[in-house]
Design a protein around this motif. Structure first.
Motif, PDB file in Angstrom:
ATOM      1  N   PRO A 154       0.829  -1.208   0.000  1.00 51.23           N
ATOM      2  CA  PRO A 154       0.000   0.000   0.000  1.00 51.23           C
ATOM      3  C   PRO A 154       0.860   1.254   0.000  1.00 51.23           C
ATOM      4  O   PRO A 154       2.041   1.224   0.360  1.00 51.23           O
ATOM      5  CB  PRO A 154      -0.808  -0.126   1.302  1.00 51.23           C
ATOM      6  CG  PRO A 154      -0.834  -1.593   1.595  1.00 51.23           C
ATOM      7  CD  PRO A 154       0.497  -2.123   1.117  1.00 51.23           C
ATOM      8  N   LYS A 155       0.270   2.371  -0.417  1.00 50.86           N
ATOM      9  CA  LYS A 155       0.980   3.646  -0.407  1.00 50.86           C
ATOM     10  C   LYS A 155       1.451   3.973   1.015  1.00 50.86           C
ATOM     11  O   LYS A 155       0.844   3.544   2.001  1.00 50.86           O
ATOM     12  CB  LYS A 155       0.062   4.766  -0.911  1.00 50.86           C
ATOM     13  CG  LYS A 155      -0.371   4.609  -2.359  1.00 50.86           C
ATOM     14  CD  LYS A 155       0.777   4.815  -3.310  1.00 50.86           C
ATOM     15  CE  LYS A 155       0.312   4.785  -4.764  1.00 50.86           C
ATOM     16  NZ  LYS A 155       1.442   4.947  -5.707  1.00 50.86           N
ATOM     17  N   GLN A 156       2.515   4.777   1.100  1.00 44.98           N
ATOM     18  CA  GLN A 156       3.088   5.061   2.410  1.00 44.98           C
ATOM     19  C   GLN A 156       2.095   5.740   3.344  1.00 44.98           C
ATOM     20  O   GLN A 156       2.058   5.445   4.541  1.00 44.98           O
ATOM     21  CB  GLN A 156       4.356   5.916   2.256  1.00 44.98           C
ATOM     22  CG  GLN A 156       5.509   5.142   1.641  1.00 44.98           C
ATOM     23  CD  GLN A 156       6.837   5.883   1.759  1.00 44.98           C
ATOM     24  OE1 GLN A 156       7.048   6.671   2.683  1.00 44.98           O
ATOM     25  NE2 GLN A 156       7.740   5.628   0.823  1.00 44.98           N
ATOM     26  N   ASP A 157       1.273   6.644   2.799  1.00 45.45           N
ATOM     27  CA  ASP A 157       0.274   7.293   3.649  1.00 45.45           C
ATOM     28  C   ASP A 157      -0.694   6.265   4.229  1.00 45.45           C
ATOM     29  O   ASP A 157      -1.112   6.363   5.394  1.00 45.45           O
ATOM     30  CB  ASP A 157      -0.503   8.337   2.852  1.00 45.45           C
ATOM     31  CG  ASP A 157       0.339   9.567   2.536  1.00 45.45           C
ATOM     32  OD1 ASP A 157       1.421   9.715   3.138  1.00 45.45           O
ATOM     33  OD2 ASP A 157      -0.081  10.374   1.672  1.00 45.45           O
ATOM     34  N   ASP A 158      -1.060   5.276   3.415  1.00 47.81           N
ATOM     35  CA  ASP A 158      -1.973   4.231   3.891  1.00 47.81           C
ATOM     36  C   ASP A 158      -1.297   3.357   4.945  1.00 47.81           C
ATOM     37  O   ASP A 158      -1.930   2.934   5.919  1.00 47.81           O
ATOM     38  CB  ASP A 158      -2.439   3.364   2.721  1.00 47.81           C
ATOM     39  CG  ASP A 158      -3.283   4.141   1.731  1.00 47.81           C
ATOM     40  OD1 ASP A 158      -3.939   5.117   2.147  1.00 47.81           O
ATOM     41  OD2 ASP A 158      -3.284   3.771   0.536  1.00 47.81           O
ATOM     42  N   LEU A 159       0.003   3.100   4.760  1.00 45.49           N
ATOM     43  CA  LEU A 159       0.729   2.298   5.748  1.00 45.49           C
ATOM     44  C   LEU A 159       0.878   3.055   7.064  1.00 45.49           C
ATOM     45  O   LEU A 159       0.791   2.462   8.143  1.00 45.49           O
ATOM     46  CB  LEU A 159       2.103   1.919   5.199  1.00 45.49           C
ATOM     47  CG  LEU A 159       2.108   0.889   4.064  1.00 45.49           C
ATOM     48  CD1 LEU A 159       3.510   0.740   3.483  1.00 45.49           C
ATOM     49  CD2 LEU A 159       1.597  -0.467   4.551  1.00 45.49           C
ATOM     50  N   VAL A 160       1.108   4.365   6.975  1.00 49.61           N
ATOM     51  CA  VAL A 160       1.183   5.183   8.190  1.00 49.61           C
ATOM     52  C   VAL A 160      -0.121   5.076   8.972  1.00 49.61           C
ATOM     53  O   VAL A 160      -0.121   4.892  10.202  1.00 49.61           O
ATOM     54  CB  VAL A 160       1.483   6.654   7.821  1.00 49.61           C
ATOM     55  CG1 VAL A 160       1.195   7.567   9.006  1.00 49.61           C
ATOM     56  CG2 VAL A 160       2.933   6.804   7.382  1.00 49.61           C
ATOM     57  N   ALA A 161      -1.237   5.179   8.268  1.00 52.96           N
ATOM     58  CA  ALA A 161      -2.542   5.076   8.936  1.00 52.96           C
ATOM     59  C   ALA A 161      -2.774   3.661   9.458  1.00 52.96           C
ATOM     60  O   ALA A 161      -3.321   3.466  10.559  1.00 52.96           O
ATOM     61  CB  ALA A 161      -3.647   5.471   7.954  1.00 52.96           C
ATOM     62  N   MET A 162      -2.365   2.674   8.691  1.00 53.53           N
ATOM     63  CA  MET A 162      -2.574   1.275   9.072  1.00 53.53           C
ATOM     64  C   MET A 162      -1.865   0.940  10.382  1.00 53.53           C
ATOM     65  O   MET A 162      -2.423   0.277  11.262  1.00 53.53           O
ATOM     66  CB  MET A 162      -2.073   0.351   7.958  1.00 53.53           C
ATOM     67  CG  MET A 162      -2.264  -1.126   8.239  1.00 53.53           C
ATOM     68  SD  MET A 162      -1.419  -2.156   6.982  1.00 53.53           S
ATOM     69  CE  MET A 162      -2.147  -1.501   5.483  1.00 53.53           C
ATOM     70  N   PHE A 163      -0.620   1.414  10.512  1.00 51.12           N
ATOM     71  CA  PHE A 163       0.158   1.082  11.699  1.00 51.12           C
ATOM     72  C   PHE A 163       0.042   2.126  12.803  1.00 51.12           C
ATOM     73  O   PHE A 163       0.518   1.905  13.923  1.00 51.12           O
ATOM     74  CB  PHE A 163       1.637   0.910  11.323  1.00 51.12           C
ATOM     75  CG  PHE A 163       1.913  -0.350  10.548  1.00 51.12           C
ATOM     76  CD1 PHE A 163       1.954  -1.582  11.188  1.00 51.12           C
ATOM     77  CD2 PHE A 163       2.119  -0.308   9.182  1.00 51.12           C
ATOM     78  CE1 PHE A 163       2.208  -2.751  10.480  1.00 51.12           C
ATOM     79  CE2 PHE A 163       2.377  -1.471   8.461  1.00 51.12           C
ATOM     80  CZ  PHE A 163       2.416  -2.696   9.114  1.00 51.12           C
ATOM     81  N   GLY A 164      -0.580   3.273  12.490  1.00 53.23           N
ATOM     82  CA  GLY A 164      -0.739   4.319  13.496  1.00 53.23           C
ATOM     83  C   GLY A 164       0.580   4.897  13.948  1.00 53.23           C
ATOM     84  O   GLY A 164       0.797   5.133  15.148  1.00 53.23           O
ATOM     85  N   VAL A 165       1.495   5.110  12.987  1.00 52.81           N
ATOM     86  CA  VAL A 165       2.817   5.631  13.318  1.00 52.81           C
ATOM     87  C   VAL A 165       3.089   6.876  12.484  1.00 52.81           C
ATOM     88  O   VAL A 165       2.324   7.226  11.588  1.00 52.81           O
ATOM     89  CB  VAL A 165       3.913   4.575  13.033  1.00 52.81           C
ATOM     90  CG1 VAL A 165       3.715   3.351  13.910  1.00 52.81           C
ATOM     91  CG2 VAL A 165       3.928   4.187  11.557  1.00 52.81           C
ATOM     92  N   SER A 166       4.186   7.532  12.788  1.00 50.52           N
ATOM     93  CA  SER A 166       4.608   8.658  11.966  1.00 50.52           C
ATOM     94  C   SER A 166       5.418   8.142  10.777  1.00 50.52           C
ATOM     95  O   SER A 166       5.762   6.956  10.690  1.00 50.52           O
ATOM     96  CB  SER A 166       5.451   9.629  12.794  1.00 50.52           C
ATOM     97  OG  SER A 166       6.603   8.980  13.286  1.00 50.52           O
ATOM     98  N   ALA A 167       5.759   9.042   9.871  1.00 46.96           N
ATOM     99  CA  ALA A 167       6.446   8.632   8.647  1.00 46.96           C
ATOM    100  C   ALA A 167       7.865   8.099   8.869  1.00 46.96           C
ATOM    101  O   ALA A 167       8.266   7.136   8.207  1.00 46.96           O
ATOM    102  CB  ALA A 167       6.463   9.795   7.651  1.00 46.96           C
ATOM    103  N   PRO A 168       8.681   8.684   9.778  1.00 46.95           N
ATOM    104  CA  PRO A 168      10.081   8.227   9.886  1.00 46.95           C
ATOM    105  C   PRO A 168      10.254   6.741  10.192  1.00 46.95           C
ATOM    106  O   PRO A 168      11.029   6.072   9.500  1.00 46.95           O
ATOM    107  CB  PRO A 168      10.647   9.113  10.999  1.00 46.95           C
ATOM    108  CG  PRO A 168       9.846  10.378  10.889  1.00 46.95           C
ATOM    109  CD  PRO A 168       8.461   9.922  10.557  1.00 46.95           C
TER     110      PRO A 168
END
Length: 292
Positions: A40-54
């Motif tokens: 999935p796109k990085q934004d979707d992965l950020v939301a999926m895992f509930g983490v920040s981008a770094p």
């Protein structure tokens, strides 16, 4: 100087978080969860895992370092998945060979021992023959088109060997031999560039002989002649290896130079693409050609 408590804690937590994310994504990749061939796109992965981008970016770097993904930038970007298939482990094996100071003659001997058996096994398996035929026929056409261009010819000719090994029905043999073939291909492409620069690349007639040898091997495979496929494959390898070994035989396997790393990465990406085309070709509603 005393550590800043907050900074020290962040330094410990973020890598740990990245490793946890990488572990989860690794499990998803290996279990075939992402059937599109992309994460999935990085934004979707950020939301999926509930983490920040770094920490997510660090997790993707971990997976990319393992050869499981290639991160592409830009609007059409994303993380392209590479299922482990020989290409993805070839760099690790190459590094081990280089660390042990293994010479190219040694690597060539191993390939000469194993690759002809792969050709024979493909000849005995109807499914392997059917899957291999359109891929090999396409490769032979493309190889013929670049006769006269040394590096391009070597690149196409080496793909023929990978295609045969890639259809070997025995999975363990396929993965191990394919990794060795990927390492050899990278070394041979380096030789092709250097030999061309020095005016020592084999003649057009010699290139035509290589193509003819590939056609004979393919014919034996498609005729279900296992003994003939193995015999022709071994004879061809013995002859073709000498072109490089006569100049580079005492060189140590290279898995660390920029060209080698790039070559092995390209091999991994190409092998994943071949696997994708094979899956599409196997679907009744679509042909291999339509995926190009």
């Amino acid at each position: 100087m005393a550590e800043t408590p907050g900074l020290s804690r962040r330094a410990r937590v973020q890598p740990r978080l990245a490793e946890l994310i990488a572990s989860e994504l690794r499990e998803q990749i290996l279990n075939g969860v992402h059937t599109s061939g992309l994460l999935p796109k990085q934004d979707d992965l950020v939301a999926m895992f509930g983490v920040s981008a770094p920490p997510l970016r660090e997790a993707l770097r971990i997976l990319e370092g393992e050869g499981l993904i290639t991160v592409r930038r830009g609007k059409a970007g994303g993380a392209l998945i590479h299922m482990p298939d020989g290409g993805s482990v070839s760099h690790s094996i190459g590094v081990a060979l280089q660390g042990d100071q293994v010479h190219l003659r040694d690597l060539g001997s191993s390939i000469l021992m194993f690759e002809p058996a792969c050709a024979a096994t493909c000849a005995t398996d109807e499914g392997a023959r059917e899957a291999l035929r359109p891929l090999v026929e396409g490769n032979l056409r493309l190889t013929e088109e670049v006769i006269g261009d040394g590096p391009a010819f070597t690149h196409r000719a080496r793909q023929f060997h990978d295609l045969v090994v890639a259809q070997t029905p025995v999975a363990t043999t396929r993965i191990i031999v394919r990794s060795l073939v990927a390492i050899w291909s990278t070394q041979e492409e380096t030789w092709a560039h250097e030999a061309t620069d020095l005016g020592r690349y084999p003649t057009v007639d010699a290139q035509k002989q290589v193509l003819a040898a590939h056609r004979r091997i393919a014919d034996k495979i498609f005729d279900a002649d296992a003994a003939g496929a193995e015999r022709y494959a071994r004879a061809h390898l013995e002859a073709s290896q000498q072109n490089m070994l006569s100049q580079f035989g005492d060189r140590v396997v290279d898995a660390s130079s920029a060209r080698a790393v790039r070559g092995l990465r390209d091999e991994t990406a190409r092998q994943s693409e071949i696997a994708r085309l094979h899956e599409l070709e196997a679907q009744p509603a679509r042909s291999w050609a339509s995926a190009l």
